[in-house]
Design a protein around this motif. Structure first.
Motif, mmCIF file in Angstrom:
data_model
loop_
_atom_site.group_PDB
_atom_site.id
_atom_site.type_symbol
_atom_site.label_atom_id
_atom_site.label_comp_id
_atom_site.label_asym_id
_atom_site.label_seq_id
_atom_site.Cartn_x
_atom_site.Cartn_y
_atom_site.Cartn_z
ATOM 1 N N ARG A 30 0.834 -1.205 0.000
ATOM 2 C CA ARG A 30 0.000 0.000 0.000
ATOM 3 C C ARG A 30 0.870 1.257 0.000
ATOM 4 O O ARG A 30 0.640 2.196 -0.787
ATOM 5 N N GLN A 31 1.877 1.280 0.868
ATOM 6 C CA GLN A 31 2.718 2.462 0.953
ATOM 7 C C GLN A 31 3.534 2.663 -0.315
ATOM 8 O O GLN A 31 3.699 3.792 -0.789
ATOM 9 N N THR A 32 4.045 1.570 -0.886
ATOM 10 C CA THR A 32 4.811 1.677 -2.120
ATOM 11 C C THR A 32 3.948 2.201 -3.256
ATOM 12 O O THR A 32 4.388 3.050 -4.045
ATOM 13 N N SER A 33 2.718 1.721 -3.350
ATOM 14 C CA SER A 33 1.810 2.200 -4.400
ATOM 15 C C SER A 33 1.547 3.691 -4.246
ATOM 16 O O SER A 33 1.520 4.439 -5.234
ATOM 17 N N GLU A 34 1.346 4.136 -2.993
ATOM 18 C CA GLU A 34 1.110 5.557 -2.757
ATOM 19 C C GLU A 34 2.325 6.389 -3.151
ATOM 20 O O GLU A 34 2.193 7.456 -3.774
ATOM 21 N N GLU A 35 3.522 5.912 -2.792
ATOM 22 C CA GLU A 35 4.732 6.649 -3.132
ATOM 23 C C GLU A 35 4.970 6.679 -4.639
ATOM 24 O O GLU A 35 5.410 7.698 -5.192
ATOM 25 N N LEU A 36 4.667 5.581 -5.321
ATOM 26 C CA LEU A 36 4.795 5.563 -6.780
ATOM 27 C C LEU A 36 3.867 6.597 -7.404
ATOM 28 O O LEU A 36 4.223 7.275 -8.378
ATOM 29 N N GLY A 159 19.995 -21.377 -3.551
ATOM 30 C CA GLY A 159 19.906 -21.549 -4.995
ATOM 31 C C GLY A 159 19.054 -20.536 -5.721
ATOM 32 O O GLY A 159 18.833 -20.665 -6.931
ATOM 33 N N PHE A 160 18.561 -19.491 -5.026
ATOM 34 C CA PHE A 160 17.800 -18.435 -5.693
ATOM 35 C C PHE A 160 18.764 -17.533 -6.470
ATOM 36 O O PHE A 160 19.908 -17.326 -6.069
ATOM 37 N N THR A 161 18.272 -16.980 -7.577
ATOM 38 C CA THR A 161 19.097 -16.106 -8.415
ATOM 39 C C THR A 161 18.378 -14.778 -8.658
ATOM 40 O O THR A 161 17.209 -14.612 -8.307
ATOM 41 N N ASN A 162 19.090 -13.825 -9.280
ATOM 42 C CA ASN A 162 18.538 -12.511 -9.640
ATOM 43 C C ASN A 162 18.002 -11.765 -8.415
ATOM 44 O O ASN A 162 16.979 -11.074 -8.488
ATOM 45 N N LEU A 163 18.695 -11.892 -7.288
ATOM 46 C CA LEU A 163 18.231 -11.285 -6.038
ATOM 47 C C LEU A 163 18.627 -9.811 -5.979
ATOM 48 O O LEU A 163 19.781 -9.451 -6.224
ATOM 49 N N LYS A 164 17.658 -8.957 -5.650
ATOM 50 C CA LYS A 164 17.882 -7.518 -5.544
ATOM 51 C C LYS A 164 17.300 -7.007 -4.226
ATOM 52 O O LYS A 164 16.289 -7.519 -3.734
ATOM 53 N N LEU A 165 17.920 -5.985 -3.659
ATOM 54 C CA LEU A 165 17.449 -5.427 -2.396
ATOM 55 C C LEU A 165 16.288 -4.463 -2.607
ATOM 56 O O LEU A 165 16.308 -3.629 -3.513
ATOM 57 N N TRP A 166 15.277 -4.610 -1.780
ATOM 58 C CA TRP A 166 14.159 -3.663 -1.697
ATOM 59 C C TRP A 166 13.827 -3.532 -0.220
ATOM 60 O O TRP A 166 13.173 -4.386 0.349
ATOM 61 N N SER A 167 14.314 -2.478 0.407
ATOM 62 C CA SER A 167 14.169 -2.311 1.843
ATOM 63 C C SER A 167 12.757 -1.841 2.189
ATOM 64 O O SER A 167 11.848 -1.876 1.357
ATOM 65 N N TRP A 329 10.227 5.847 3.096
ATOM 66 C CA TRP A 329 9.416 5.138 2.099
ATOM 67 C C TRP A 329 9.736 5.608 0.683
ATOM 68 O O TRP A 329 9.678 4.829 -0.269
ATOM 69 N N GLU A 330 10.092 6.880 0.539
ATOM 70 C CA GLU A 330 10.428 7.358 -0.807
ATOM 71 C C GLU A 330 11.684 6.665 -1.322
ATOM 72 O O GLU A 330 11.736 6.213 -2.468
ATOM 73 N N ALA A 331 12.714 6.565 -0.457
ATOM 74 C CA ALA A 331 13.943 5.897 -0.882
ATOM 75 C C ALA A 331 13.683 4.431 -1.214
ATOM 76 O O ALA A 331 14.199 3.897 -2.203
ATOM 77 N N CYS A 332 12.863 3.766 -0.387
ATOM 78 C CA CYS A 332 12.547 2.360 -0.645
ATOM 79 C C CYS A 332 11.775 2.200 -1.955
ATOM 80 O O CYS A 332 11.987 1.238 -2.704
ATOM 81 N N THR A 333 10.886 3.141 -2.237
ATOM 82 C CA THR A 333 10.092 3.066 -3.467
ATOM 83 C C THR A 333 10.972 3.279 -4.688
ATOM 84 O O THR A 333 10.797 2.622 -5.720
ATOM 85 N N ARG A 334 11.919 4.190 -4.594
ATOM 86 C CA ARG A 334 12.854 4.368 -5.712
ATOM 87 C C ARG A 334 13.692 3.099 -5.908
ATOM 88 O O ARG A 334 14.056 2.756 -7.043
ATOM 89 N N GLN A 335 14.000 2.431 -4.834
ATOM 90 C CA GLN A 335 14.739 1.174 -4.928
ATOM 91 C C GLN A 335 13.886 0.132 -5.650
ATOM 92 O O GLN A 335 14.373 -0.584 -6.542
ATOM 93 N N PHE A 336 12.622 0.024 -5.267
ATOM 94 C CA PHE A 336 11.687 -0.872 -5.959
ATOM 95 C C PHE A 336 11.627 -0.528 -7.436
ATOM 96 O O PHE A 336 11.705 -1.410 -8.313
#
Length: 367
Positions: A30-36, A159-167, A329-336
């Protein structure tokens, strides 16, 4: 117009976790959608509310969609979004994954919940089998987003691949110290030990409630074990689920926030407690070890009583608040946003070339 190289994106997020569920996944999405939206992007969310559903066995608060693929396919064909993010591994997530694979459309996913551990706690189903299944689900994803470096390392070892951080972030206006609530409180009730979250077996709440501590224990939340715990621990205050200011006030009143879970991937409530000026006691496991990095913000110990008493003694409400302010949340959303992979509609029928959104993000992406 969005801030992504002047282009506003149309993003579809597919999730089996949505209101009325109350958990960190729902709040994060919800918060990510709002920030987007604030950044100028259009977000459509596909949730179980759009489908016929049935309650999840043994967890009636969660409803799962029945036969969602035909409708999801029609929705995505009609909307033609710039990016598709699949947030959960449930029926909707599987339907969206099937759609993307059948059409050669790139997509991203996120690993929010340790379902293998949860399933094992409830049924003793082997975790190795569950992780093989979950790993297969995420394998075609262009980016598998995870909340912490520790979780990324653990999943890579599995064994997971393509892992990216989204705080994750925290609403520091809502969750804030409220000293007026602590003045004149009944000292006989203190210290006030607080747990906030789902009341379910995988949260290991019994470990907290069985710990010998002075003062008062309070549990905020709802879930399948609530009535059982009420009967078992009659000296504990159970409030049920709280929201908004009522929830924020509970965090601010507490002397220590106790987080007994060993299976959370992040623990958004940890940051909400810190933002409220409340130190944290927890086990030294993934989630807490990525957040509680300063002794002034809490204590991690395999002996939960030691963690509680140490956090109470050495915790600094000022240090807790200062640490929480680093979570935006803004920084996390930009990361997403930087982790998304855009659908090249012009070449979709041909080579299916992918365009990374990372190059478009103007702001620095948090590590």
């Amino acid at each position: 117009m969005g801030d992504q190289a002047g282009r506003a994106l149309h993003i579809v997020i597919v999730t089996d976790a949505a209101p009325p569920q109350v958990n960190g996944v729902v709040r994060t999405l919800r918060q990510t959608s709002e920030e987007l939206g604030k950044l100028g992007h259009r977000v459509d969310t596909i949730t179980p509310e759009d489908f016929r559903t049935v309650p999840l066995p043994s967890y009636k608060e969660i409803r799962i969609a029945l036969r969602p693929y035909p409708r999801i396919a029609r929705l995505l064909d009609r909307e033609k979004p710039d990016a598709i993010h699949i947030a959960t591994e449930g029926p909707l997530g599987h339907a969206a994954r099937r759609y993307c694979l059948s059409r050669g459309v790139p997509f991203t996913t996120s690993f929010h919940t340790r379902f293998p551990e949860y399933l094992h706690a409830r049924t003793r189903f082997p975790q190795s089998w569950s992780y093989a299944y979950v790993r297969r689900f995420h394998a075609p994803s262009s980016s598998v987003m995870v909340a912490t470096p520790t979780l990324r390392q653990e999943l890579a070892e599995r064994g997971f691949t393509n892992l990216k951080l989204w705080s994750r972030g925290v609403d520091t206006e809502l969750f804030r110290p409220r000293p007026e609530l602590r003045e004149g409180q009944d000292e006989q009730r203190r210290p006030l030990w607080l747990y906030v979250g789902r009341v379910a077996v995988e949260k290991n709440i019994d470990a907290f409630l069985e710990t010998d501590l002075p003062g008062t224990k309070m549990v905020v939340g709802d879930g399948p074990r609530l009535e059982h715990l009420k009967k078992k621990f009659r000296d504990v205050e159970f409030t049920g689920a709280l929201f908004g200011d009522k929830l924020a006030e509970a965090f601010a009143r507490a002397d220590c926030f106790v987080f007994p879970s060993r299976t959370d991937t992040f623990g958004l409530v940890l940051v909400e407690a810190l933002a409220s000026g409340t130190p944290v006691a927890a086990y030294p496991v993934q989630g807490p070890i990525d957040i509680i990095t300063d002794p002034a913000t809490g204590c991690l110990d395999e002996d939960l009583r030691t963690a509680c008493l140490t956090a109470l003694e050495k915790g600094s409400r000022e240090a807790c608040r200062a640490h929480a302010l680093s979570y935006s949340w803004e920084a996390c959303t930009r990361q997403f946003l930087s982790n998304l992979v855009l659908i090249d509609r012009e070449r979709e029928a041909g080579s299916g070339m992918l365009e990374s959104a990372a190059a478009q993000a103007k702001a620095p992406v948090p590590a």
